[in-house]
Design an enzyme around this catalytic site. Structure first.
Site, PDB file in Angstrom:
ATOM      1  N   GLN A  97      25.558  43.625  62.641  1.00  0.00           N
ATOM      2  CA  GLN A  97      26.951  43.716  63.101  1.00  0.00           C
ATOM      3  C   GLN A  97      27.093  43.326  64.562  1.00  0.00           C
ATOM      4  O   GLN A  97      28.195  43.066  65.030  1.00  0.00           O
ATOM      5  CB  GLN A  97      27.492  45.141  62.909  1.00  0.00           C
ATOM      6  CG  GLN A  97      27.692  45.530  61.448  1.00  0.00           C
ATOM      7  CD  GLN A  97      28.238  46.941  61.333  1.00  0.00           C
ATOM      8  OE1 GLN A  97      27.494  47.905  61.380  1.00  0.00           O
ATOM      9  NE2 GLN A  97      29.545  47.072  61.209  1.00  0.00           N
ATOM     10  N   CYS A 124      34.615  50.523  58.103  1.00  0.00           N
ATOM     11  CA  CYS A 124      33.523  49.774  58.714  1.00  0.00           C
ATOM     12  C   CYS A 124      34.013  49.142  60.004  1.00  0.00           C
ATOM     13  O   CYS A 124      35.114  48.580  60.041  1.00  0.00           O
ATOM     14  CB  CYS A 124      33.050  48.691  57.745  1.00  0.00           C
ATOM     15  SG  CYS A 124      31.701  47.694  58.397  1.00  0.00           S
ATOM     16  N   LEU A 125      33.208  49.222  61.061  1.00  0.00           N
ATOM     17  CA  LEU A 125      33.613  48.651  62.341  1.00  0.00           C
ATOM     18  C   LEU A 125      33.795  47.132  62.259  1.00  0.00           C
ATOM     19  O   LEU A 125      34.482  46.545  63.091  1.00  0.00           O
ATOM     20  CB  LEU A 125      32.589  49.004  63.432  1.00  0.00           C
ATOM     21  CG  LEU A 125      32.475  50.511  63.769  1.00  0.00           C
ATOM     22  CD1 LEU A 125      31.361  50.744  64.771  1.00  0.00           C
ATOM     23  CD2 LEU A 125      33.796  51.061  64.288  1.00  0.00           C
ATOM     24  N   HIS A 155      24.344  46.610  55.102  1.00  0.00           N
ATOM     25  CA  HIS A 155      24.551  45.565  56.123  1.00  0.00           C
ATOM     26  C   HIS A 155      23.287  44.716  56.311  1.00  0.00           C
ATOM     27  O   HIS A 155      23.374  43.520  56.599  1.00  0.00           O
ATOM     28  CB  HIS A 155      24.925  46.182  57.470  1.00  0.00           C
ATOM     29  CG  HIS A 155      26.376  46.543  57.599  1.00  0.00           C
ATOM     30  ND1 HIS A 155      27.386  45.600  57.531  1.00  0.00           N
ATOM     31  CD2 HIS A 155      26.993  47.733  57.789  1.00  0.00           C
ATOM     32  CE1 HIS A 155      28.560  46.206  57.694  1.00  0.00           C
ATOM     33  NE2 HIS A 155      28.353  47.497  57.846  1.00  0.00           N
ATOM     34  N   GLY A 161      28.223  54.797  62.253  1.00  0.00           N
ATOM     35  CA  GLY A 161      27.040  53.995  62.013  1.00  0.00           C
ATOM     36  C   GLY A 161      27.255  52.572  62.483  1.00  0.00           C
ATOM     37  O   GLY A 161      28.387  52.093  62.554  1.00  0.00           O
ATOM     38  N   HIS A 182      25.506  52.771  53.411  1.00  0.00           N
ATOM     39  CA  HIS A 182      26.446  51.781  53.955  1.00  0.00           C
ATOM     40  C   HIS A 182      25.746  50.887  54.983  1.00  0.00           C
ATOM     41  O   HIS A 182      25.859  49.654  54.928  1.00  0.00           O
ATOM     42  CB  HIS A 182      27.639  52.516  54.584  1.00  0.00           C
ATOM     43  CG  HIS A 182      28.643  51.644  55.269  1.00  0.00           C
ATOM     44  ND1 HIS A 182      29.963  51.553  54.868  1.00  0.00           N
ATOM     45  CD2 HIS A 182      28.526  50.810  56.343  1.00  0.00           C
ATOM     46  CE1 HIS A 182      30.597  50.692  55.670  1.00  0.00           C
ATOM     47  NE2 HIS A 182      29.749  50.236  56.574  1.00  0.00           N
ATOM     48  N   GLU A 183      25.016  51.520  55.902  1.00  0.00           N
ATOM     49  CA  GLU A 183      24.348  50.730  56.949  1.00  0.00           C
ATOM     50  C   GLU A 183      23.224  49.881  56.368  1.00  0.00           C
ATOM     51  O   GLU A 183      23.021  48.738  56.775  1.00  0.00           O
ATOM     52  CB  GLU A 183      23.808  51.635  58.054  1.00  0.00           C
ATOM     53  CG  GLU A 183      24.864  52.429  58.817  1.00  0.00           C
ATOM     54  CD  GLU A 183      26.061  51.615  59.237  1.00  0.00           C
ATOM     55  OE1 GLU A 183      25.902  50.437  59.605  1.00  0.00           O
ATOM     56  OE2 GLU A 183      27.179  52.151  59.189  1.00  0.00           O
TER      57      GLU A 183
HETATM   58 CO    CO Z   1      29.841  48.917  58.176  1.00  0.00          CO
END
Ligand code: CO
Length: 167
Positions: free
Chosen positions: A50, A93-94, A139, A45, A135-136
């Site tokens: 981000q 998480c990226l 953000h 995701g 999760h997304e």
């Molecule tokens: Co993330």
């Protein structure tokens, strides 16, 4: 085109994103680039903030098995209308490389959203997809998964994050 992924502790990751109002070529290009960036980073995701675009949109693809066909989903202006049950999943998480922690979230969720053309859609998700959507969506409100941990685990994790960032 691959985009640069902001990393913790970049303050832009804490901003609250704005609703999307224009569903034109600019949004489509961003969503395409976000998907490309997510796949290149082996993520499941990626949310617009981000990649430094503070708008309410994200992409997910939870088909993580090697060789499985891609199943890209794009959610714009998502809104959770129902949530029930519980799931514990080890998340990463990226934007927080090198750190994974078990997070407890709703096990089943219903989400209303718009697609890239602004058409209203709705979906019900369980399991990893439910985790990824929550999760997304976090953000978009400037929340990283580590903020979902208990205060003690959060403190320990913050140390790990600082160590990972120093490398
Ligand atoms: Co993330």
């Amino acid at each position: 085109m691959q985009l640069e992924i902001l990393k913790y502790p970049d303050p832009r990751l804490k901003e609250i994103s704005k609703p999307v109002e224009e569903f034109g070529p600019k949004l489509h290009k961003l969503l395409d680039d976000m998907a490309e960036t997510m796949y290149a980073a082996n993520g499941v995701g990626l949310a617009a903030p981000q990649v430094a675009e503070t708008i309410r949109a994200f992409v997910v693809d939870v088909e993580i098995e090697e060789g499985a066909p891609r199943k890209l989903m794009e959610l714009v202006n998502p809104r959770f209308t129902q949530g029930e049950g519980k799931i514990v999943y080890e998340e990463g998480c990226l934007s927080v490389p090198g750190v994974t922690e078990e997070v407890t979230r709703k096990g089943k969720v219903k989400v209303e959203y718009q697609d890239r053309f602004g058409v209203k859609q709705e979906l019900i998700a369980e399991g990893l997809l439910a985790v990824a959507l929550q999760h997304e969506n976090d953000h978009l409100d400037g929340i990283l998964f580590v903020e979902r941990l208990s205060p003690i685990r959060r403190r320990l994790t913050r140390k790990k994050m600082e160590k990972a960032m120093a490398l």
